[in-house]
Design a protein around this motif. Structure first.
Motif, PDB file in Angstrom:
ATOM      1  N   MET A   1       0.822  -1.214   0.000  1.00 56.35           N
ATOM      2  CA  MET A   1       0.000   0.000   0.000  1.00 56.35           C
ATOM      3  C   MET A   1       0.852   1.258   0.000  1.00 56.35           C
ATOM      4  O   MET A   1       0.398   2.333  -0.352  1.00 56.35           O
ATOM      5  CB  MET A   1      -0.940  -0.015   1.207  1.00 56.35           C
ATOM      6  CG  MET A   1      -2.034   1.047   1.165  1.00 56.35           C
ATOM      7  SD  MET A   1      -3.043   1.028   2.656  1.00 56.35           S
ATOM      8  CE  MET A   1      -3.862  -0.541   2.512  1.00 56.35           C
ATOM      9  N   ASP A   2       2.134   1.151   0.400  1.00 56.84           N
ATOM     10  CA  ASP A   2       2.981   2.332   0.466  1.00 56.84           C
ATOM     11  C   ASP A   2       3.319   2.891  -0.905  1.00 56.84           C
ATOM     12  O   ASP A   2       3.796   4.015  -1.023  1.00 56.84           O
ATOM     13  CB  ASP A   2       4.284   2.012   1.211  1.00 56.84           C
ATOM     14  CG  ASP A   2       4.066   1.967   2.708  1.00 56.84           C
ATOM     15  OD1 ASP A   2       3.152   2.658   3.162  1.00 56.84           O
ATOM     16  OD2 ASP A   2       4.798   1.248   3.402  1.00 56.84           O
ATOM     17  N   GLN A   3       3.113   2.106  -1.974  1.00 56.86           N
ATOM     18  CA  GLN A   3       3.409   2.598  -3.309  1.00 56.86           C
ATOM     19  C   GLN A   3       2.149   3.181  -3.938  1.00 56.86           C
ATOM     20  O   GLN A   3       1.132   2.515  -4.042  1.00 56.86           O
ATOM     21  CB  GLN A   3       3.944   1.452  -4.173  1.00 56.86           C
ATOM     22  CG  GLN A   3       5.256   0.871  -3.658  1.00 56.86           C
ATOM     23  CD  GLN A   3       6.364   1.899  -3.626  1.00 56.86           C
ATOM     24  OE1 GLN A   3       6.517   2.678  -4.567  1.00 56.86           O
ATOM     25  NE2 GLN A   3       7.132   1.914  -2.559  1.00 56.86           N
ATOM     26  N   ILE A   4       2.219   4.441  -4.370  1.00 55.77           N
ATOM     27  CA  ILE A   4       1.100   5.068  -5.058  1.00 55.77           C
ATOM     28  C   ILE A   4       1.265   4.806  -6.542  1.00 55.77           C
ATOM     29  O   ILE A   4       2.334   5.045  -7.104  1.00 55.77           O
ATOM     30  CB  ILE A   4       1.076   6.588  -4.804  1.00 55.77           C
ATOM     31  CG1 ILE A   4       1.028   6.864  -3.299  1.00 55.77           C
ATOM     32  CG2 ILE A   4      -0.088   7.229  -5.484  1.00 55.77           C
ATOM     33  CD1 ILE A   4       1.018   8.329  -2.959  1.00 55.77           C
ATOM     34  N   ASN A   5       0.209   4.329  -7.185  1.00 55.70           N
ATOM     35  CA  ASN A   5       0.367   4.079  -8.607  1.00 55.70           C
ATOM     36  C   ASN A   5       0.474   5.408  -9.357  1.00 55.70           C
ATOM     37  O   ASN A   5       0.054   6.445  -8.875  1.00 55.70           O
ATOM     38  CB  ASN A   5      -0.763   3.186  -9.147  1.00 55.70           C
ATOM     39  CG  ASN A   5      -2.112   3.873  -9.121  1.00 55.70           C
ATOM     40  OD1 ASN A   5      -2.250   5.003  -9.558  1.00 55.70           O
ATOM     41  ND2 ASN A   5      -3.122   3.178  -8.612  1.00 55.70           N
ATOM     42  N   PRO A   6       1.049   5.413 -10.550  1.00 56.30           N
ATOM     43  CA  PRO A   6       1.307   6.678 -11.261  1.00 56.30           C
ATOM     44  C   PRO A   6       0.056   7.496 -11.510  1.00 56.30           C
ATOM     45  O   PRO A   6       0.086   8.721 -11.440  1.00 56.30           O
ATOM     46  CB  PRO A   6       1.948   6.195 -12.572  1.00 56.30           C
ATOM     47  CG  PRO A   6       2.549   4.863 -12.243  1.00 56.30           C
ATOM     48  CD  PRO A   6       1.619   4.239 -11.243  1.00 56.30           C
ATOM     49  N   GLU A  22       0.489   4.013   6.323  1.00 55.33           N
ATOM     50  CA  GLU A  22       0.178   4.572   7.649  1.00 55.33           C
ATOM     51  C   GLU A  22      -0.847   5.689   7.533  1.00 55.33           C
ATOM     52  O   GLU A  22      -1.719   5.833   8.398  1.00 55.33           O
ATOM     53  CB  GLU A  22       1.446   5.084   8.322  1.00 55.33           C
ATOM     54  CG  GLU A  22       1.199   5.560   9.755  1.00 55.33           C
ATOM     55  CD  GLU A  22       2.444   6.071  10.456  1.00 55.33           C
ATOM     56  OE1 GLU A  22       2.337   6.477  11.637  1.00 55.33           O
ATOM     57  OE2 GLU A  22       3.526   6.086   9.820  1.00 55.33           O
ATOM     58  N   PHE A  23      -0.746   6.483   6.472  1.00 59.27           N
ATOM     59  CA  PHE A  23      -1.720   7.560   6.265  1.00 59.27           C
ATOM     60  C   PHE A  23      -3.135   7.000   6.152  1.00 59.27           C
ATOM     61  O   PHE A  23      -4.072   7.492   6.797  1.00 59.27           O
ATOM     62  CB  PHE A  23      -1.349   8.330   4.996  1.00 59.27           C
ATOM     63  CG  PHE A  23      -2.269   9.475   4.666  1.00 59.27           C
ATOM     64  CD1 PHE A  23      -2.271  10.629   5.437  1.00 59.27           C
ATOM     65  CD2 PHE A  23      -3.119   9.404   3.570  1.00 59.27           C
ATOM     66  CE1 PHE A  23      -3.107  11.697   5.121  1.00 59.27           C
ATOM     67  CE2 PHE A  23      -3.958  10.464   3.249  1.00 59.27           C
ATOM     68  CZ  PHE A  23      -3.952  11.610   4.032  1.00 59.27           C
ATOM     69  N   VAL A 155     -10.180  -0.191   5.158  1.00 57.70           N
ATOM     70  CA  VAL A 155      -9.582  -0.403   6.477  1.00 57.70           C
ATOM     71  C   VAL A 155     -10.570  -0.035   7.579  1.00 57.70           C
ATOM     72  O   VAL A 155     -10.722  -0.748   8.583  1.00 57.70           O
ATOM     73  CB  VAL A 155      -8.288   0.425   6.616  1.00 57.70           C
ATOM     74  CG1 VAL A 155      -7.668   0.245   7.996  1.00 57.70           C
ATOM     75  CG2 VAL A 155      -7.291   0.038   5.534  1.00 57.70           C
ATOM     76  N   PHE A 156     -11.266   1.077   7.376  1.00 56.77           N
ATOM     77  CA  PHE A 156     -12.242   1.568   8.347  1.00 56.77           C
ATOM     78  C   PHE A 156     -13.325   0.535   8.656  1.00 56.77           C
ATOM     79  O   PHE A 156     -13.802   0.423   9.782  1.00 56.77           O
ATOM     80  CB  PHE A 156     -12.859   2.854   7.782  1.00 56.77           C
ATOM     81  CG  PHE A 156     -14.218   3.218   8.297  1.00 56.77           C
ATOM     82  CD1 PHE A 156     -14.359   3.887   9.491  1.00 56.77           C
ATOM     83  CD2 PHE A 156     -15.359   2.910   7.573  1.00 56.77           C
ATOM     84  CE1 PHE A 156     -15.620   4.237   9.963  1.00 56.77           C
ATOM     85  CE2 PHE A 156     -16.612   3.252   8.033  1.00 56.77           C
ATOM     86  CZ  PHE A 156     -16.744   3.923   9.241  1.00 56.77           C
ATOM     87  N   LEU A 196       1.458  12.382  17.307  1.00 61.82           N
ATOM     88  CA  LEU A 196       2.871  12.064  17.141  1.00 61.82           C
ATOM     89  C   LEU A 196       3.289  11.879  15.684  1.00 61.82           C
ATOM     90  O   LEU A 196       4.458  12.077  15.338  1.00 61.82           O
ATOM     91  CB  LEU A 196       3.215  10.794  17.935  1.00 61.82           C
ATOM     92  CG  LEU A 196       3.134  10.900  19.460  1.00 61.82           C
ATOM     93  CD1 LEU A 196       3.324   9.530  20.097  1.00 61.82           C
ATOM     94  CD2 LEU A 196       4.174  11.888  19.993  1.00 61.82           C
ATOM     95  N   ARG A 197       2.342  11.507  14.811  1.00 57.70           N
ATOM     96  CA  ARG A 197       2.735  11.071  13.482  1.00 57.70           C
ATOM     97  C   ARG A 197       2.228  11.922  12.315  1.00 57.70           C
ATOM     98  O   ARG A 197       2.843  11.915  11.252  1.00 57.70           O
ATOM     99  CB  ARG A 197       2.260   9.623  13.261  1.00 57.70           C
ATOM    100  CG  ARG A 197       2.930   8.609  14.166  1.00 57.70           C
ATOM    101  CD  ARG A 197       4.408   8.487  13.819  1.00 57.70           C
ATOM    102  NE  ARG A 197       4.578   7.993  12.445  1.00 57.70           N
ATOM    103  CZ  ARG A 197       5.666   8.169  11.724  1.00 57.70           C
ATOM    104  NH1 ARG A 197       6.683   8.851  12.195  1.00 57.70           N
ATOM    105  NH2 ARG A 197       5.754   7.673  10.484  1.00 57.70           N
ATOM    106  N   LEU A 198       1.137  12.637  12.466  1.00 58.44           N
ATOM    107  CA  LEU A 198       0.572  13.343  11.314  1.00 58.44           C
ATOM    108  C   LEU A 198       0.852  14.837  11.393  1.00 58.44           C
ATOM    109  O   LEU A 198       0.307  15.528  12.254  1.00 58.44           O
ATOM    110  CB  LEU A 198      -0.937  13.103  11.222  1.00 58.44           C
ATOM    111  CG  LEU A 198      -1.601  13.635   9.944  1.00 58.44           C
ATOM    112  CD1 LEU A 198      -1.109  12.849   8.724  1.00 58.44           C
ATOM    113  CD2 LEU A 198      -3.123  13.549  10.034  1.00 58.44           C
ATOM    114  N   PRO A 199       1.676  15.363  10.504  1.00 57.87           N
ATOM    115  CA  PRO A 199       1.932  16.808  10.500  1.00 57.87           C
ATOM    116  C   PRO A 199       0.747  17.576   9.913  1.00 57.87           C
ATOM    117  O   PRO A 199      -0.180  16.988   9.359  1.00 57.87           O
ATOM    118  CB  PRO A 199       3.171  16.940   9.614  1.00 57.87           C
ATOM    119  CG  PRO A 199       3.101  15.755   8.698  1.00 57.87           C
ATOM    120  CD  PRO A 199       2.467  14.648   9.497  1.00 57.87           C
TER     121      PRO A 199
END
Length: 412
Positions: A1-6, A22-23, A155-156, A196-199
């Motif tokens: 899932m960490d790879q976004i398709n083009p 993680e997002f 996921v939700f 802690l993780r989301l700016p």
């Protein structure tokens, strides 16, 4: 899932502020607190009624309805605040409120106090939904947003699947009050993860002034846009059927099918089918398009609702037919929801928080109100529920057709 398709990357506004996996998981967790506040209650409604002297099964539905009404009305607050002060502080305050109001609900000594706590709990939980949608819109638009929202929904949906089982497990070892304490703990965990993780995702230069004139102008912008208005109203109609199901499912399983021990697997199976729809949409939307997928799925949903209504009307309903037909409907619901939401937000990037507020308020308030009507019409059969689903689906399709000037099922 960490790879976004083009294709998705080409429609994003920079990458997700943390890894995509993680997002998605964090956004799903933020939105899932709302579902936890509803679905974990379902097995506990009889126990709440007995503990707080509420004899009518239909009146126990107010535990759900109070939360949803509070959730709907407060949407109007969060968007303008998030557009002015940023996403992080508004979301942090919302999550802290969720922790506190869950604890108050756990300590409620009367049914009235519980309903007040539930309405307040829904009001603070709305911040999670509004700000999360704005965060996603900060980073993505168009089909890219639809794909990310589908992944989040997938996921939700683990929470609606697991929440009733959580509620039932708690009742085996304690009282219904422990369910609310569990929600408070969950709120603390999500608050810590987020902080802690989301700016911050809102560009400082994009912040909007907090004034009634500006807010009114932004609301007018969202209300004048043909697609924002049309797909918001269509979503509200569909949500009426969804909330009618949530209000009625416990009584249907208990009173129609006399299968109290099967409430958890029945609800989990139906919720899982919606996750399947979201997964399918995440795979197809970049190639097929939001409109073609959602309009086709909505049409199929209407047909299935009509079949289910006929089955119920002829008194041929069984627990198996209920689960199979409802699951087929929810697969298609999963194919419609993220796409309708993304099309409604497509041109709202400059006012994402305020637009998300207005749209969330309208869809939830109207949907919860219609769902409460459907729930209160429960008569010992599934006929009211599926009459509501059929009417909601037809209404949504008509609204979509008006929005698209009759050009349904087109790719873009």
């Amino acid at each position: 899932m960490d790879q976004i398709n083009p294709a998705l990357a080409s429609q994003s506004h920079g990458r997700a502020p943390i890894g995509l996996g993680e997002f998605v998981a964090l956004c799903a967790a933020l939105m899932a607190l709302t579902a936890l506040g509803v679905d974990a209650m379902l097995p506990a409604l009889p126990a709440i009624g007995e503990s707080l002297n509420v004899s009518s099964a239909n009146q126990r539905q107010y535990v759900i309805s109070a939360y949803l009404i509070g959730f709907a009305v407060s949407h109007l607050i969060y968007g303008p605040l998030a557009d002015r002060y940023g996403r992080r502080p508004v979301l942090a305050i919302s999550l802290a409120g969720y922790v506190i109001t869950s604890a108050i609900a756990a300590a409620s000594s009367s049914f009235v106090l519980l309903l007040v706590a539930r309405a307040t709990m829904g009001a603070v939980a709305a911040g999670g939904r509004v700000v999360t949608v704005a965060i996603v819109r900060d980073r993505y638009s168009g089909r890219g947003m639809a794909q990310v929202m589908s992944l989040i929904s997938m996921v939700f949906m683990a929470v609606p699947i697991a929440a009733p089982a959580f509620g039932q497990a708690v009742l085996l070892v304690g009282t219904w009050r422990l369910i609310f304490w569990g929600m408070s703990v969950a709120g603390i965990a999500v608050l810590a993860w987020f902080w802690l993780r989301l700016p911050e995702t809102l560009d400082p230069g994009a912040r909007q002034p907090l004034s009634l004139r500006r807010i009114a102008a932004d609301y007018a912008t969202a209300a004048r846009d043909r697609y924002a208005l049309g797909y918001t109203v269509a979503t509200a109609a569909m949500m009426g059927g969804m909330f009618g199901f949530i209000n009625s499912v416990q009584q249907i399983v208990y009173d129609v099918f006399h299968a109290e021990h099967l409430l958890i697997p029945v609800f989990a199976s139906i919720a899982a089918s919606m996750a399947v729809g979201s997964m399918i949409n995440s795979r197809l939307v970049m190639r097929v398009g939001m409109r073609r997928i959602s309009h086709t799925a909505l049409t199929i949903m209407i047909v299935v609702a009509a079949i289910h209504l006929a089955v119920a009307w002829m008194e041929l309903e069984t627990l198996l037919s209920f689960v199979v037909l409802q699951s087929l409907m929810m697969v298609n619901f999963g194919l419609v929801g993220a796409n309708f939401q993304s099309m409604a937000m497509e041109k709202m990037g400059a006012i994402a928080g305020t637009a998300s507020s207005l749209q969330g308020f309208f869809t939830t308030f109207v949907g919860a109100s219609l769902g409460a009507v459907v729930g209160q019409m429960f008569d010992g059969t599934t006929v009211p529920l599926y009459a509501g689903f059929f009417i909601a689906g037809v209404s949504a399709l008509i609204i979509a057709a008006i929005t698209e000037r009759g050009r349904l099922y087109r790719p873009s």
